[in-house]
Design a protein around this motif. Structure first.
Motif, PDB file in Angstrom:
ATOM      1  N   PRO A  43      53.142  -9.080  26.644  1.00 17.07           N
ATOM      2  CA  PRO A  43      53.335  -8.561  25.240  1.00 17.07           C
ATOM      3  C   PRO A  43      52.244  -9.217  24.535  1.00 17.07           C
ATOM      4  O   PRO A  43      51.866  -8.688  23.175  1.00 17.07           O
ATOM      5  N   LEU A  44      51.872 -10.268  24.911  1.00 13.75           N
ATOM      6  CA  LEU A  44      50.761 -10.944  23.937  1.00 13.75           C
ATOM      7  C   LEU A  44      49.271 -10.309  24.254  1.00 13.75           C
ATOM      8  O   LEU A  44      48.578 -10.861  23.632  1.00 13.75           O
ATOM      9  N   GLN A  45      49.145  -9.413  25.063  1.00 11.37           N
ATOM     10  CA  GLN A  45      47.948  -8.789  25.140  1.00 11.37           C
ATOM     11  C   GLN A  45      47.079  -8.259  23.939  1.00 11.37           C
ATOM     12  O   GLN A  45      45.973  -8.778  23.697  1.00 11.37           O
ATOM     13  N   PRO A  46      47.640  -7.601  23.161  1.00  6.60           N
ATOM     14  CA  PRO A  46      47.059  -7.185  21.879  1.00  6.60           C
ATOM     15  C   PRO A  46      46.629  -8.221  20.841  1.00  6.60           C
ATOM     16  O   PRO A  46      45.499  -8.213  20.518  1.00  6.60           O
ATOM     17  N   ILE A  47      47.511  -9.625  20.798  1.00  5.21           N
ATOM     18  CA  ILE A  47      47.198 -10.745  20.235  1.00  5.21           C
ATOM     19  C   ILE A  47      45.808 -11.181  20.690  1.00  5.21           C
ATOM     20  O   ILE A  47      44.866 -11.413  19.744  1.00  5.21           O
ATOM     21  N   LEU A  48      45.852 -11.309  21.840  1.00  3.66           N
ATOM     22  CA  LEU A  48      44.665 -12.151  22.512  1.00  3.66           C
ATOM     23  C   LEU A  48      43.477 -11.106  22.282  1.00  3.66           C
ATOM     24  O   LEU A  48      42.184 -11.792  22.140  1.00  3.66           O
ATOM     25  N   GLY A  49      43.619  -9.805  22.348  1.00  2.23           N
ATOM     26  CA  GLY A  49      42.307  -9.100  21.862  1.00  2.23           C
ATOM     27  C   GLY A  49      42.042  -9.111  20.653  1.00  2.23           C
ATOM     28  O   GLY A  49      40.650  -9.110  20.307  1.00  2.23           O
ATOM     29  N   LEU A  50      42.979  -9.364  19.767  1.00  3.52           N
ATOM     30  CA  LEU A  50      42.430  -9.441  18.038  1.00  3.52           C
ATOM     31  C   LEU A  50      41.870 -10.910  18.053  1.00  3.52           C
ATOM     32  O   LEU A  50      40.759 -11.059  17.438  1.00  3.52           O
ATOM     33  N   VAL A  51      42.100 -11.825  18.911  1.00  2.02           N
ATOM     34  CA  VAL A  51      41.687 -13.145  18.753  1.00  2.02           C
ATOM     35  C   VAL A  51      40.432 -13.088  19.251  1.00  2.02           C
ATOM     36  O   VAL A  51      39.556 -13.702  18.644  1.00  2.02           O
ATOM     37  N   ILE A  52      40.204 -12.765  20.195  1.00  2.00           N
ATOM     38  CA  ILE A  52      38.549 -12.421  20.880  1.00  2.00           C
ATOM     39  C   ILE A  52      37.815 -11.697  19.735  1.00  2.00           C
ATOM     40  O   ILE A  52      36.639 -12.015  19.627  1.00  2.00           O
ATOM     41  N   ILE A  53      38.408 -10.700  19.271  1.00  5.32           N
ATOM     42  CA  ILE A  53      37.609  -9.820  18.251  1.00  5.32           C
ATOM     43  C   ILE A  53      37.105 -10.671  17.051  1.00  5.32           C
ATOM     44  O   ILE A  53      36.251 -10.592  16.610  1.00  5.32           O
ATOM     45  N   LEU A  54      38.192 -11.356  16.662  1.00 12.04           N
ATOM     46  CA  LEU A  54      38.043 -12.187  15.485  1.00 12.04           C
ATOM     47  C   LEU A  54      36.982 -13.400  15.772  1.00 12.04           C
ATOM     48  O   LEU A  54      35.906 -13.706  15.142  1.00 12.04           O
ATOM     49  N   VAL A  55      36.889 -14.047  16.946  1.00 10.16           N
ATOM     50  CA  VAL A  55      35.890 -15.083  17.424  1.00 10.16           C
ATOM     51  C   VAL A  55      34.778 -14.592  17.516  1.00 10.16           C
ATOM     52  O   VAL A  55      33.598 -14.939  16.848  1.00 10.16           O
ATOM     53  N   ILE A  56      34.317 -13.220  18.278  1.00 12.32           N
ATOM     54  CA  ILE A  56      33.268 -12.666  17.889  1.00 12.32           C
ATOM     55  C   ILE A  56      32.796 -12.303  16.490  1.00 12.32           C
ATOM     56  O   ILE A  56      31.377 -12.472  16.294  1.00 12.32           O
ATOM     57  N   VAL A  57      33.524 -11.837  15.709  1.00 15.69           N
ATOM     58  CA  VAL A  57      33.036 -11.652  14.352  1.00 15.69           C
ATOM     59  C   VAL A  57      32.659 -12.810  13.648  1.00 15.69           C
ATOM     60  O   VAL A  57      31.433 -12.707  12.955  1.00 15.69           O
ATOM     61  N   LEU A  58      33.523 -14.018  14.020  1.00 19.53           N
ATOM     62  CA  LEU A  58      33.078 -15.019  13.212  1.00 19.53           C
ATOM     63  C   LEU A  58      31.711 -15.514  13.547  1.00 19.53           C
ATOM     64  O   LEU A  58      31.105 -16.215  13.083  1.00 19.53           O
ATOM     65  N   TRP A  59      31.528 -15.523  14.915  1.00 15.43           N
ATOM     66  CA  TRP A  59      30.245 -15.943  15.637  1.00 15.43           C
ATOM     67  C   TRP A  59      29.032 -15.161  15.029  1.00 15.43           C
ATOM     68  O   TRP A  59      28.085 -15.682  14.784  1.00 15.43           O
ATOM     69  N   LEU A  60      29.289 -13.930  14.896  1.00 21.54           N
ATOM     70  CA  LEU A  60      28.029 -12.822  14.663  1.00 21.54           C
ATOM     71  C   LEU A  60      28.038 -13.233  12.872  1.00 21.54           C
ATOM     72  O   LEU A  60      26.775 -12.885  12.416  1.00 21.54           O
ATOM     73  N   LEU A  61      28.820 -13.635  12.049  1.00 17.55           N
ATOM     74  CA  LEU A  61      28.661 -14.108  10.717  1.00 17.55           C
ATOM     75  C   LEU A  61      28.214 -15.380  10.379  1.00 17.55           C
ATOM     76  O   LEU A  61      28.258 -15.969   9.584  1.00 17.55           O
ATOM     77  N   ASP A  62      28.063 -16.268  11.726  1.00 17.43           N
ATOM     78  CA  ASP A  62      27.558 -17.694  11.666  1.00 17.43           C
ATOM     79  C   ASP A  62      28.640 -18.662  11.043  1.00 17.43           C
ATOM     80  O   ASP A  62      28.465 -19.406  10.061  1.00 17.43           O
ATOM     81  N   ARG A  63      29.874 -17.903  11.072  1.00 22.64           N
ATOM     82  CA  ARG A  63      30.935 -19.153  10.605  1.00 22.64           C
ATOM     83  C   ARG A  63      31.617 -19.969  11.670  1.00 22.64           C
ATOM     84  O   ARG A  63      32.446 -20.887  11.209  1.00 22.64           O
ATOM     85  N   ILE A  64      31.134 -20.012  12.761  1.00 20.99           N
ATOM     86  CA  ILE A  64      31.619 -20.715  13.967  1.00 20.99           C
ATOM     87  C   ILE A  64      30.422 -21.713  14.378  1.00 20.99           C
ATOM     88  O   ILE A  64      29.433 -21.203  14.422  1.00 20.99           O
TER      89      ILE A  64
END
Length: 64
Positions: A43-64
């Motif tokens: 059941p953690l698959q959707p949460i893992l997907g959200l974490v991956i999306i969050l990391v990509i968005v933060l990387w694109l916004l130069d927050r990481i």
């Protein structure tokens, strides 16, 4: 007048087929590993997907 169709040598054709079979087998193995990984997550698959999306968005916004 001989045609140049089929000018590919047998050894070259065998190498191409061998590479395609190796790629196919590698994709099958990776698919099985990912399938096992998704079964373990359950059941953690959707949460893992959200974490991956969050990391990509933060990387694109130069927050990481």
């Amino acid at each position: 007048m001989p045609s140049d169709r089929g000018g590919l040598e047998v050894n070259t054709l065998l190498k191409v087929v061998l590479v395609l079979v190796v790629i196919w087998l590698a994709l099958e193995i990776v698919g099985e590993i990912l399938g096992l990984f998704t079964v373990l997550l359950g059941p953690l698959q959707p949460i893992l997907g959200l974490v991956i999306i969050l990391v990509i968005v933060l990387w694109l916004l130069d927050r990481i």
